[in-house]
Design a protein around this motif. Structure first.
Motif, short mmCIF file in Angstrom:
data_model
loop_
_atom_site.label_atom_id
_atom_site.label_comp_id
_atom_site.label_asym_id
_atom_site.label_seq_id
_atom_site.Cartn_x
_atom_site.Cartn_y
_atom_site.Cartn_z
N MET A 1 0.83 -1.21 0.00
CA MET A 1 0.00 0.00 0.00
C MET A 1 0.86 1.26 0.00
N GLU A 2 1.92 1.26 0.80
CA GLU A 2 2.78 2.44 0.88
C GLU A 2 3.52 2.67 -0.43
N VAL A 3 4.03 1.60 -1.03
CA VAL A 3 4.72 1.72 -2.32
C VAL A 3 3.76 2.20 -3.39
N GLN A 4 2.54 1.67 -3.39
CA GLN A 4 1.54 2.10 -4.38
C GLN A 4 1.23 3.58 -4.22
N ARG A 5 1.05 4.04 -2.99
CA ARG A 5 0.72 5.45 -2.76
C ARG A 5 1.86 6.35 -3.23
N GLU A 6 3.08 6.00 -2.86
CA GLU A 6 4.23 6.82 -3.25
C GLU A 6 4.49 6.77 -4.76
N LEU A 7 4.33 5.59 -5.36
CA LEU A 7 4.51 5.48 -6.81
C LEU A 7 3.50 6.35 -7.55
N SER A 8 2.27 6.35 -7.09
CA SER A 8 1.24 7.17 -7.73
C SER A 8 1.63 8.64 -7.68
N VAL B 1 -2.74 0.83 -10.38
CA VAL B 1 -3.88 0.02 -9.95
C VAL B 1 -3.50 -0.86 -8.77
N ALA B 2 -2.36 -1.53 -8.86
CA ALA B 2 -1.93 -2.43 -7.80
C ALA B 2 -0.41 -2.54 -7.81
N VAL B 3 0.12 -2.94 -6.68
CA VAL B 3 1.57 -3.13 -6.55
C VAL B 3 1.79 -4.44 -5.80
N GLU B 4 2.72 -5.23 -6.28
CA GLU B 4 3.11 -6.47 -5.61
C GLU B 4 4.60 -6.43 -5.34
N VAL B 5 4.97 -6.30 -4.07
CA VAL B 5 6.37 -6.31 -3.68
C VAL B 5 6.67 -7.71 -3.15
N THR B 6 7.78 -8.29 -3.60
CA THR B 6 8.14 -9.63 -3.12
C THR B 6 8.48 -9.55 -1.64
N PRO B 7 8.32 -10.66 -0.92
CA PRO B 7 8.60 -10.64 0.53
C PRO B 7 10.03 -10.24 0.90
N ASP B 8 11.00 -10.48 0.01
CA ASP B 8 12.37 -10.08 0.31
C ASP B 8 12.67 -8.63 -0.10
N LEU B 9 11.65 -7.92 -0.59
CA LEU B 9 11.75 -6.50 -0.97
C LEU B 9 12.75 -6.24 -2.10
N LYS B 10 12.98 -7.24 -2.94
CA LYS B 10 13.93 -7.07 -4.05
C LYS B 10 13.24 -6.63 -5.34
N TYR B 11 12.03 -7.10 -5.58
CA TYR B 11 11.34 -6.81 -6.83
C TYR B 11 9.94 -6.29 -6.57
N CYS B 12 9.46 -5.49 -7.51
CA CYS B 12 8.13 -4.91 -7.38
C CYS B 12 7.47 -4.89 -8.76
N LYS B 13 6.25 -5.43 -8.83
CA LYS B 13 5.46 -5.33 -10.05
C LYS B 13 4.43 -4.24 -9.82
N TYR C 1 14.99 7.01 -11.98
CA TYR C 1 14.53 8.17 -11.21
C TYR C 1 13.44 7.76 -10.22
N VAL C 2 12.49 6.96 -10.69
CA VAL C 2 11.37 6.54 -9.84
C VAL C 2 11.89 5.72 -8.67
N ARG C 3 12.83 4.83 -8.93
CA ARG C 3 13.38 3.99 -7.86
C ARG C 3 14.15 4.84 -6.85
N ARG C 4 14.91 5.81 -7.32
CA ARG C 4 15.65 6.69 -6.42
C ARG C 4 14.70 7.51 -5.55
N GLU C 5 13.64 8.03 -6.15
CA GLU C 5 12.65 8.80 -5.38
C GLU C 5 11.93 7.91 -4.37
N LEU C 6 11.64 6.68 -4.77
CA LEU C 6 10.99 5.73 -3.86
C LEU C 6 11.89 5.44 -2.66
#
Length: 134
Positions: free
Chosen positions: A13-20, A39-51, A76-81
């Protein structure tokens, strides 16, 4: 951390809000359509990848251009995140075009057309039966 854990849900939820917010206010790329939403964000449990599932209100060409613009701004998006969210690892982003909204609208329209056709057929049968009774 399991995939459906409360912590993972909160991270998503936090990643989705910030990405938006980053996409809406931070990126100045003209290829990115103004009516773009996460619409949705799926972060892997090890926090390495995000769809990140992205929906674009527009034609197919605008959708493809938006995804290309997001892929080029991925660094840029990853750095801001990373700057906005304090996570052990900043996930590697993968933007996926989500067409479920368009699919739903198309299916709804098709259902309406079929329903309208059935009603018209029923009306015609009713008229024919009335004529036979006379």
């Amino acid at each position: 951390m399991r995939k459906n854990s409360i912590k993972n849900t909160r991270v998503n939820m936090e990643v989705q809000r910030e990405l938006s917010e980053i996409i809406r206010l931070g990126i100045k790329d003209p290829r990115i359509h103004p009516m773009t939403s996460v619409v949705a964000v799926e972060v892997t449990p090890d926090l390495k990848y995000c769809k990140a599932y992205i929906s674009v209100l527009g034609d197919e060409e605008a959708s493809k251009a938006t995804i290309q613009g997001l892929k080029s701004a991925e660094g840029y998006v990853r750095r801001e995140l990373a700057r906005r969210i304090n996570l052990r690892n900043t996930p590697e982003l993968k933007f996926i075009l989500d067409q479920s909204i368009e699919y739903g609208v198309t299916m709804s329209r098709l259902i309406d057309e079929v329903t309208q056709g059935i009603q018209e057929d029923d009306d015609e049968k009713g008229m024919e039966e009335d004529k036979e009774e006379l």
